[in-house]
Design an enzyme around this catalytic site. Structure first.
Site, mmCIF file in Angstrom:
data_model
loop_
_atom_site.group_PDB
_atom_site.id
_atom_site.type_symbol
_atom_site.label_atom_id
_atom_site.label_comp_id
_atom_site.label_asym_id
_atom_site.label_seq_id
_atom_site.Cartn_x
_atom_site.Cartn_y
_atom_site.Cartn_z
ATOM 1 N N ALA A 35 -8.239 -4.909 -29.944
ATOM 2 C CA ALA A 35 -7.772 -3.423 -30.404
ATOM 3 C C ALA A 35 -7.507 -2.979 -28.822
ATOM 4 O O ALA A 35 -8.687 -3.542 -28.052
ATOM 5 C CB ALA A 35 -7.489 -2.206 -30.280
ATOM 6 N N GLY A 62 -9.878 -6.739 -33.405
ATOM 7 C CA GLY A 62 -8.631 -6.600 -33.756
ATOM 8 C C GLY A 62 -7.880 -8.293 -32.977
ATOM 9 O O GLY A 62 -6.827 -8.554 -34.158
ATOM 10 N N GLU A 120 -9.176 -10.390 -35.852
ATOM 11 C CA GLU A 120 -8.614 -9.518 -36.945
ATOM 12 C C GLU A 120 -7.538 -9.996 -37.545
ATOM 13 O O GLU A 120 -6.738 -10.605 -37.754
ATOM 14 C CB GLU A 120 -8.903 -8.402 -37.566
ATOM 15 N N GLU A 153 -17.107 -4.144 -33.505
ATOM 16 C CA GLU A 153 -16.458 -2.962 -33.128
ATOM 17 C C GLU A 153 -17.789 -2.077 -33.502
ATOM 18 O O GLU A 153 -17.635 -0.789 -33.536
ATOM 19 C CB GLU A 153 -15.660 -2.279 -34.264
HETATM 20 C C1 LIG Z 1 -8.968 -2.164 -35.548
HETATM 21 C C2 LIG Z 1 -9.648 -2.753 -34.748
HETATM 22 C C3 LIG Z 1 -10.672 -2.326 -33.291
HETATM 23 C C4 LIG Z 1 -10.744 -3.243 -32.530
HETATM 24 O O1 LIG Z 1 -10.326 -4.584 -32.274
HETATM 25 S S1 LIG Z 1 -12.329 -2.255 -31.374
HETATM 26 C C5 LIG Z 1 -12.396 -3.571 -29.972
HETATM 27 C C6 LIG Z 1 -12.963 -4.841 -30.278
HETATM 28 N N1 LIG Z 1 -13.370 -5.571 -29.068
HETATM 29 C C7 LIG Z 1 -14.110 -4.937 -28.314
HETATM 30 O O2 LIG Z 1 -15.005 -4.279 -28.320
HETATM 31 C C8 LIG Z 1 -14.024 -6.175 -27.318
HETATM 32 C C9 LIG Z 1 -14.525 -5.254 -25.761
HETATM 33 N N2 LIG Z 1 -14.671 -6.673 -24.291
HETATM 34 C C10 LIG Z 1 -15.183 -7.068 -24.526
HETATM 35 O O3 LIG Z 1 -16.848 -7.286 -24.835
HETATM 36 C C11 LIG Z 1 -15.528 -8.322 -23.476
HETATM 37 O O4 LIG Z 1 -14.327 -7.286 -21.671
HETATM 38 C C12 LIG Z 1 -15.222 -9.268 -23.039
HETATM 39 C C13 LIG Z 1 -16.155 -9.914 -23.583
HETATM 40 C C14 LIG Z 1 -13.615 -9.202 -23.660
HETATM 41 C C15 LIG Z 1 -14.730 -9.735 -21.204
HETATM 42 O O5 LIG Z 1 -15.994 -9.658 -20.887
HETATM 43 P P1 LIG Z 1 -16.089 -9.694 -19.804
HETATM 44 O O6 LIG Z 1 -15.448 -10.999 -19.145
HETATM 45 O O7 LIG Z 1 -17.193 -9.462 -18.965
HETATM 46 O O8 LIG Z 1 -14.904 -8.695 -18.602
HETATM 47 P P2 LIG Z 1 -15.355 -6.776 -18.250
HETATM 48 O O9 LIG Z 1 -15.593 -6.465 -17.505
HETATM 49 O O10 LIG Z 1 -15.834 -6.400 -19.857
HETATM 50 O O11 LIG Z 1 -13.459 -6.480 -19.371
HETATM 51 C C16 LIG Z 1 -12.697 -6.660 -18.346
HETATM 52 C C17 LIG Z 1 -12.178 -5.452 -18.658
HETATM 53 O O12 LIG Z 1 -11.270 -5.717 -19.885
HETATM 54 C C18 LIG Z 1 -11.162 -4.285 -20.536
HETATM 55 N N3 LIG Z 1 -11.802 -4.237 -21.715
HETATM 56 C C19 LIG Z 1 -12.590 -5.408 -22.217
HETATM 57 N N4 LIG Z 1 -12.284 -5.370 -23.589
HETATM 58 C C20 LIG Z 1 -11.059 -4.156 -23.685
HETATM 59 C C21 LIG Z 1 -10.792 -3.940 -25.189
HETATM 60 N N5 LIG Z 1 -10.634 -3.907 -25.640
HETATM 61 N N6 LIG Z 1 -9.765 -2.783 -24.416
HETATM 62 C C22 LIG Z 1 -9.019 -2.113 -23.447
HETATM 63 N N7 LIG Z 1 -9.943 -2.745 -22.409
HETATM 64 C C23 LIG Z 1 -10.691 -3.701 -22.348
HETATM 65 C C24 LIG Z 1 -12.421 -3.798 -19.387
HETATM 66 O O13 LIG Z 1 -12.704 -2.147 -19.727
HETATM 67 C C25 LIG Z 1 -12.935 -3.875 -18.090
HETATM 68 O O14 LIG Z 1 -11.463 -3.255 -17.597
HETATM 69 P P3 LIG Z 1 -12.036 -3.074 -16.048
HETATM 70 O O15 LIG Z 1 -11.863 -3.950 -14.756
HETATM 71 O O16 LIG Z 1 -10.732 -2.000 -15.275
HETATM 72 O O17 LIG Z 1 -13.088 -2.239 -16.299
#
Ligand SMILES: C/C=C/C(=O)SCCNC(=O)CCNC(=O)[C@H](O)C(C)(C)COP(=O)(O)OP(=O)(O)OC[C@H]1O[C@@H](n2cnc3c(N)ncnc32)[C@H](O)[C@@H]1OP(=O)(O)O
Length: 509
Positions: free
Chosen positions: A68, A107, A110, A130
């Site tokens: 998400a 998500g 999911e 999450e």
């Molecule tokens: C009901 C459902 C609930 C949910 O789904 S909750 C969300 C669950 N997902 C996560 O928690 C994933 C979170 N993200 C990560 O773990 C990492 O990211 C990745 C493994 C996908 C990629 O890692 P890397 O390649 O090191 O990149 P980076 O610097 O962490 O992220 C790049 C940019 O992408 C933004 N970002 C990453 N995931 C999300 C997200 N889920 N929603 C919104 N933004 C996201 C960051 O903030 C950053 O942004 P900027 O470059 O501006 O700092």
């Protein structure tokens, strides 16, 4: 071949009876409003089209949906929500196959679970992280995962928050196939194969592998084996309750339980704190004024100053060629008490001097504090940041003054603790109060008795640390308040679900 563009980020094409729906929303294909709307419409079109027999969902760019869009969590999330889209997928009379590359997280996984079949690239990673944001998988994840891979494996995936690789995903039944060659072609081939089988196989229709007393026993055992994980954090307990609902309720009723628990977590200060740290960690890696064009040195030679435990630990961790101070690309100070500018003042190459501090106080921490003096070059700083990434550590950059950030904040806490001892309170009472607040150890040392809830002691100590944190920002030692929170949470044991000293200053956590 017909092609339609839905709000820019999702495209759909139809080829020989297979609709290929592709999202492209950099950087990580988070499921924000534009992606959700595009998916919803493309699915509706594909399900209704006579020419379409099966559907494949894939992503362009570096990854399948990474979850998400966390940035949306601050406000009302506009429809179509994930659950509405996944219900549409569930109800599709045509099979839907997910083609997963990169990291399918939260998500995003999911969504794959709401597909009828899943194919993963060999280097894909799949997870439900999450819990690390203080949340639970609220788009059917707590109900579909146990039905697909069993309750025990689902608990492990959701409570640890750690992803599994494609091979493990295949072994536990999370994906149907791992693609040896081209991922999309493999997904299309699978879609063709299953079209012949008739009604798509829906995860929601499966029965849980354990129910009743056996399920109760499994949950009790899991909780007992992972007690530390359930202390302080709210999400793990809620995840357990949601999975428990999947073992005794039909899908839709279980989903309603999941939804109620998800909404509670969304409102909780624990989740707010953990989401704050998620974004703060990423902000800390971007140093104001350091241009993206500054290239780090690829394999720098280093002179790590000092012969103590910290210096040795740093040398081992860096594993870089060492050179005498006069010749090294980087002159590295391992001791956070030493000012970068003081060392630079007597160095032949002051621009190469930088502090790199691996905190040793808290086991398993993942911080690298970087101290940048007034004469440290941009290249030296960019190199230090690249080293943090290579070590898998979160960097927090400060002005390189004595104590950097974390050691200085802790020292302020210790001064306040000594004052309390002077007032007749025992060191052990102080340490037990700190562990009661959620620190892994006390201010005086690691050996503490049972944690206690002592608001008066905690308030005094934390006030001293919060004040020092605010001073660090006022003096420009840390560029942002959130940097201090990241340093304390990721490196010095401040409980993640409390959000750090300056988060506390705003929200009294
Ligand atoms: C009901 C459902 C609930 C949910 O789904 S909750 C969300 C669950 N997902 C996560 O928690 C994933 C979170 N993200 C990560 O773990 C990492 O990211 C990745 C493994 C996908 C990629 O890692 P890397 O390649 O090191 O990149 P980076 O610097 O962490 O992220 C790049 C940019 O992408 C933004 N970002 C990453 N995931 C999300 C997200 N889920 N929603 C919104 N933004 C996201 C960051 O903030 C950053 O942004 P900027 O470059 O501006 O700092």
């Amino acid at each position: 071949m017909a092609e339609t563009l839905v709000p820019a980020v999702v495209s759909d094409t139809v080829r020989d009876g297979i609709a290929l729906i592709v999202a492209d929303s950099p950087p990580v294909n988070a499921l924000g409003f534009a992606v959700r709307s595009g998916l919803h419409e493309a699915l509706g079109r594909a399900i209704a089209a006579d020419a379409v027999e099966a559907i494949v969902i894939a992503c362009d760019g570096r990854t399948f949906f990474a979850g998400a869009d966390i940035a949306e969590f601050a406000g009302l999330i506009p429809e179509p929500g994930l659950n509405r889209i996944y219900a549409r997928m569930d109800a599709s009379p045509k099979p839907i196959v997910a083609a997963i590359h990169g990291t399918a997280l939260g998500g995003g996984l999911e969504l794959a679970l709401a597909c009828h079949y899943r194919v993963a690239a060999a280097d894909a990673k799949l997870g439900l992280p999450e819990v690390q944001l203080g949340l639970l998988p609220g788009a059917g994840g707590t109900q579909r995962t146990p039905r697909l891979i069993g309750v025990a494996a689902a608990l492990e995936l959701m409570i640890s928050g750690q992803p599994v690789d494609a091979a493990r995903a295949k072994a536990i039944g999370l994906v149907d196939d791992v693609a040896g060659g081209d991922l999309r072609e493999a997904a299309i081939a699978l879609a063709r194969r299953v079209t012949a089988e008739g009604t798509p196989r829906r995860t929601r229709d499966r029965s849980p592998d354990v129910t009743g007393d056996a399920a109760e026993a499994l949950f009790a055992r899991f909780r007992a084996d992972h007690e530390a994980v359930f202390t302080g954090f709210k999400a793990p307990g809620h995840i357990l309750r949601a999975i428990e609902a999947s073992t005794r309720l039909p899908f839709d009723e279980g989903r309603a339980v999941e939804q109620a628990l998800f909404e509670e977590l969304m409102e909780s200060h624990e989740s707010l704190a953990q989401r704050h740290i998620f974004f703060a960690e990423r902000a800390a890696a971007k140093v104001p004024g350091l241009g993206r064009d500054v290239r780090p040195l690829a394999n720098p030679s280093v002179a790590v100053l000092g012969e103590d435990e910290r210096a040795d630990a740093l040398r081992n961790a860096l594993a870089l060629p060492s050179a005498p101070e006069g010749e090294a690309d980087l002159i590295v100070i391992a001791d956070p008490a030493i000012e970068v500018d003081a060392v630079a003042a007597r160095a032949a190459r002051p621009e190469a001097v930088v502090a790199l501090h691996l905190p040793i106080e808290v086991a398993g921490n993942r911080l690298l504090e970087i101290g940048r003096g007034t004469r440290t070059s941009d290249v030296a700083l960019a190199t230090a940041l690249a080293l943090a990434r290579r070590l898998g550590r979160a960097p927090v950059v400060s002005a390189g003054t004595a104590g950097l950030i974390g050691t200085r904040v802790l020292a302020a806490g210790r001064v306040a603790a000594e004052a309390l001892v002077g007032e007749g309170i025992s060191a052990s009472a102080i340490d037990r109060a700190m562990t009661g607040y959620g620190f892994p150890s006390g201010l005086f040392g690691p050996a503490v008795g049972e944690a206690v809830d002592d608001a008066a002691i905690v308030r005094r100590l934390l006030a001293a640390m919060v004040e020092e944190s605010a001073r660090i920002v006022e003096q420009g030692v840390a560029p942002r308040a959130s940097d201090v929170d990241v340093a304390m949470v990721l490196g010095f044991g401040w409980p993640a679900w409390r959000g750090g000293p300056l988060f506390r200053a705003e929200r009294a956590t």
